[in-house]
Design a protein around this motif. Structure first.
Motif, PDB file in Angstrom:
ATOM      1  N   ILE A  14       0.876  -1.182   0.000  1.00 22.48           N
ATOM      2  CA  ILE A  14       0.000   0.000   0.000  1.00 22.48           C
ATOM      3  C   ILE A  14       0.914   1.234   0.000  1.00 22.48           C
ATOM      4  CG2 ILE A  14      -1.824   1.235   1.238  1.00 22.48           C
ATOM      5  CD1 ILE A  14      -2.395  -1.388   2.770  1.00 22.48           C
ATOM      6  N   GLY A  15       0.690   2.148  -0.924  1.00 24.74           N
ATOM      7  CA  GLY A  15       1.515   3.357  -0.987  1.00 24.74           C
ATOM      8  C   GLY A  15       2.871   3.163  -1.648  1.00 24.74           C
ATOM      9  N   SER A  16       3.050   2.038  -2.335  1.00 27.36           N
ATOM     10  CA  SER A  16       4.370   1.767  -2.950  1.00 27.36           C
ATOM     11  C   SER A  16       4.571   2.544  -4.254  1.00 27.36           C
ATOM     12  CB  SER A  16       4.539   0.263  -3.207  1.00 27.36           C
ATOM     13  OG  SER A  16       3.521  -0.199  -4.069  1.00 27.36           O
ATOM     14  N   GLY A  17       3.490   3.083  -4.832  1.00 25.72           N
ATOM     15  CA  GLY A  17       3.640   3.885  -6.056  1.00 25.72           C
ATOM     16  C   GLY A  17       3.040   3.239  -7.300  1.00 25.72           C
ATOM     17  N   LYS A  18       2.116   2.321  -7.113  1.00 24.57           N
ATOM     18  CA  LYS A  18       1.530   1.606  -8.261  1.00 24.57           C
ATOM     19  C   LYS A  18       0.737   2.558  -9.173  1.00 24.57           C
ATOM     20  CE  LYS A  18      -0.547  -1.306  -5.461  1.00 24.57           C
ATOM     21  NZ  LYS A  18       0.019  -0.874  -4.160  1.00 24.57           N
ATOM     22  N   THR A  19      -0.005   3.465  -8.548  1.00 20.42           N
ATOM     23  CA  THR A  19      -0.824   4.391  -9.339  1.00 20.42           C
ATOM     24  C   THR A  19       0.056   5.308 -10.192  1.00 20.42           C
ATOM     25  OG1 THR A  19      -2.448   4.303  -7.583  1.00 20.42           O
ATOM     26  CG2 THR A  19      -2.707   6.085  -9.176  1.00 20.42           C
ATOM     27  N   THR A  20       1.172   5.774  -9.622  1.00 17.29           N
ATOM     28  CA  THR A  20       2.108   6.621 -10.373  1.00 17.29           C
ATOM     29  C   THR A  20       2.636   5.867 -11.589  1.00 17.29           C
ATOM     30  OG1 THR A  20       2.770   7.503  -8.233  1.00 17.29           O
ATOM     31  CG2 THR A  20       4.169   8.068 -10.110  1.00 17.29           C
TER      32      THR A  20
ATOM     33  N   GLU B 195       8.651   2.211   5.460  1.00 19.69           N
ATOM     34  CA  GLU B 195       8.734   3.595   5.969  1.00 19.69           C
ATOM     35  C   GLU B 195       8.302   4.591   4.883  1.00 19.69           C
ATOM     36  OE1 GLU B 195      11.176   1.360   6.217  1.00 19.69           O
ATOM     37  OE2 GLU B 195      11.135   0.964   8.381  1.00 19.69           O
ATOM     38  N   VAL B 196       8.789   4.379   3.661  1.00 23.68           N
ATOM     39  CA  VAL B 196       8.422   5.275   2.553  1.00 23.68           C
ATOM     40  C   VAL B 196       6.926   5.146   2.258  1.00 23.68           C
ATOM     41  CG1 VAL B 196       8.779   5.745   0.087  1.00 23.68           C
ATOM     42  CG2 VAL B 196      10.750   5.299   1.562  1.00 23.68           C
ATOM     43  N   CYS B 197       6.406   3.930   2.270  1.00 18.37           N
ATOM     44  CA  CYS B 197       4.962   3.725   2.046  1.00 18.37           C
ATOM     45  C   CYS B 197       4.163   4.488   3.093  1.00 18.37           C
ATOM     46  CB  CYS B 197       4.604   2.237   2.128  1.00 18.37           C
ATOM     47  SG  CYS B 197       5.305   1.257   0.797  1.00 18.37           S
ATOM     48  N   HIS B 198       4.598   4.414   4.332  1.00 24.27           N
ATOM     49  CA  HIS B 198       3.902   5.079   5.439  1.00 24.27           C
ATOM     50  C   HIS B 198       3.825   6.580   5.199  1.00 24.27           C
ATOM     51  CE1 HIS B 198       3.248   5.822   9.927  1.00 24.27           C
ATOM     52  NE2 HIS B 198       2.242   5.094   9.511  1.00 24.27           N
ATOM     53  N   GLN B 199       4.946   7.167   4.809  1.00 24.26           N
ATOM     54  CA  GLN B 199       4.996   8.603   4.498  1.00 24.26           C
ATOM     55  C   GLN B 199       3.987   8.956   3.421  1.00 24.26           C
ATOM     56  OE1 GLN B 199       6.597  10.065   7.144  1.00 24.26           O
ATOM     57  NE2 GLN B 199       6.343  11.649   5.576  1.00 24.26           N
ATOM     58  N   ARG B 200       3.986   8.174   2.336  1.00 23.31           N
ATOM     59  CA  ARG B 200       3.104   8.476   1.196  1.00 23.31           C
ATOM     60  C   ARG B 200       1.631   8.320   1.569  1.00 23.31           C
ATOM     61  NH1 ARG B 200       6.538   5.171  -3.349  1.00 23.31           N
ATOM     62  NH2 ARG B 200       8.360   6.534  -3.376  1.00 23.31           N
ATOM     63  N   ILE B 201       1.335   7.313   2.388  1.00 22.51           N
ATOM     64  CA  ILE B 201      -0.069   7.105   2.801  1.00 22.51           C
ATOM     65  C   ILE B 201      -0.538   8.294   3.638  1.00 22.51           C
ATOM     66  CG2 ILE B 201      -1.598   5.663   4.224  1.00 22.51           C
ATOM     67  CD1 ILE B 201       0.207   3.265   3.389  1.00 22.51           C
ATOM     68  N   LYS B 202       0.368   8.781   4.523  1.00 23.28           N
ATOM     69  CA  LYS B 202       0.004   9.945   5.355  1.00 23.28           C
ATOM     70  C   LYS B 202      -0.261  11.165   4.481  1.00 23.28           C
ATOM     71  CE  LYS B 202       3.243   9.886   8.597  1.00 23.28           C
ATOM     72  NZ  LYS B 202       4.049  10.257   9.744  1.00 23.28           N
ATOM     73  N   GLN B 203       0.591  11.331   3.456  1.00 19.83           N
ATOM     74  CA  GLN B 203       0.450  12.497   2.575  1.00 19.83           C
ATOM     75  C   GLN B 203      -0.853  12.473   1.787  1.00 19.83           C
ATOM     76  OE1 GLN B 203       3.998  12.570   0.223  1.00 19.83           O
ATOM     77  NE2 GLN B 203       5.219  13.336   1.949  1.00 19.83           N
ATOM     78  N   ARG B 204      -1.256  11.303   1.301  1.00 21.45           N
ATOM     79  CA  ARG B 204      -2.433  11.286   0.413  1.00 21.45           C
ATOM     80  C   ARG B 204      -3.750  11.316   1.187  1.00 21.45           C
ATOM     81  NH1 ARG B 204      -1.997   5.283  -2.065  1.00 21.45           N
ATOM     82  NH2 ARG B 204      -2.775   4.139  -0.275  1.00 21.45           N
ATOM     83  N   CYS B 205      -3.705  10.984   2.505  1.00 25.84           N
ATOM     84  CA  CYS B 205      -4.890  11.154   3.367  1.00 25.84           C
ATOM     85  C   CYS B 205      -6.139  10.459   2.854  1.00 25.84           C
ATOM     86  CB  CYS B 205      -5.205  12.641   3.509  1.00 25.84           C
ATOM     87  SG  CYS B 205      -4.243  13.448   4.751  1.00 25.84           S
ATOM     88  N   ARG B 206      -6.060   9.196   2.496  1.00 20.78           N
ATOM     89  CA  ARG B 206      -7.292   8.468   2.146  1.00 20.78           C
ATOM     90  C   ARG B 206      -7.994   8.156   3.473  1.00 20.78           C
ATOM     91  NH1 ARG B 206      -5.878   3.461  -1.384  1.00 20.78           N
ATOM     92  NH2 ARG B 206      -5.939   4.692  -3.292  1.00 20.78           N
ATOM     93  N   GLU B 207      -9.234   8.613   3.596  1.00 23.19           N
ATOM     94  CA  GLU B 207      -9.951   8.561   4.874  1.00 23.19           C
ATOM     95  C   GLU B 207      -9.825   7.192   5.583  1.00 23.19           C
ATOM     96  OE1 GLU B 207     -11.307  11.181   6.297  1.00 23.19           O
ATOM     97  OE2 GLU B 207     -11.974   9.979   8.016  1.00 23.19           O
TER      98      GLU B 207
END
Ligand code: DCP
Length: 229
Positions: free
Chosen positions: A29-35, A157-169
């Protein structure tokens, strides 16, 4: 390049596989698949299918993703049953372009998420075997072909950062432990082959900052479009 057709149009050289192929993009989750998918969606001749998260959020008015996160013991089974159905639907849809790229697959749903939910005690043995029976029946009776897995290997750790940034409820309360467990599940499957991999695996380092990720994608464009690891 052996099996590839090279089409030269003006200055542009387009690489195409000799038959239609499906590439699945996998990673935490948050690894960058959508990008990754958004980047390749710009290339002509590629059909991109995003993960049906919006369907999971609205099954006739029920947000099964939110239910799963709010009470995983109660809802993991219902949620993963529906995920499995939506993934099967995508796998069996008629392909519209020579190259199909899809976010995740029925395989990561089972080998990463369902396995993890069972191991962590959020899914009972009975629920787990019912989903497993369905999964085995699908593999035996349906065409769920993948030609290449692109594994975006990104540190938790990087995934965690990205998940926090995108704020999916629904994901606000995802703890590091869960991301670490899911990371291990992806590693067990795609690196250590704890479960069968349905296709060769191309591993990409997903820890770079966004602007550098595009270079990683481009460096691997040929392999990806030809379905090679
Ligand atoms: N999910 C799940 N079980 C699955 C598939 C997904 O519980 N079988 C959950 C995890 C996330 C949400 O669905 O909360 C979407 O997860 P993905 O990792 O598939 O998609 P992302 O949008 O997080 O990918 P990325 O950030 O890499 O683009």
């Amino acid at each position: 390049l052996d099996k590839a057709q090279r089409l030269v149009t003006g200055k542009m050289t387009t690489l195409r596989p000799s038959r239609s192929i499906t590439v699945a993009i996998e990673g935490n989750i948050g690894s960058g698949k959508t990008t990754f998918l958004d980047h390749f969606a710009k290339t002509k001749g590629i059909e991109v299918i995003q993960e049906p998260v919006d369907m999971w959020r609205n099954v006739r008015g029920h947000n099964t993703l939110a239910l799963m996160y709010s009470d995983p013991k109660r809802w993991s089974f219902a949620f993963q049953s529906y995920v499995q159905l939506t993934m099967l639907d995508i796998h069996t849809r008629q392909q519209k372009a020579l190259i199909r790229m899809m976010e995740r697959s029925i395989y990561s749903a089972k080998y990463c998420f369902v396995e993890n939910m069972h191991e962590s005690g959020n899914m009972t043995d009975a629920e787990y075997v019912v989903l497993t029976e369905w999964f085995n029946w699908i593999l035996a009776n349906q065409k769920v072909q993948i030609d290449l897995i692109v594994y975006l290997k990104t540190s938790p750790e990087v995934c965690h950062q990205r998940i926090k940034q995108r704020c999916r409820e629904e994901e606000k309360a995802i703890p590091m432990d869960y991301l670490q467990a899911l990371h291990n599940a992806h590693e067990d499957w795609l690196t250590h082959k704890k479960f069968p991999t349905p296709a060769p695996v191309l591993v990409l380092d997903g820890d770079h900052k966004l602007s550098d990720m595009y270079s990683v994608f481009e460096e691997n464009r040929h392999k990806i479009l030809l379905g090679q690891n």
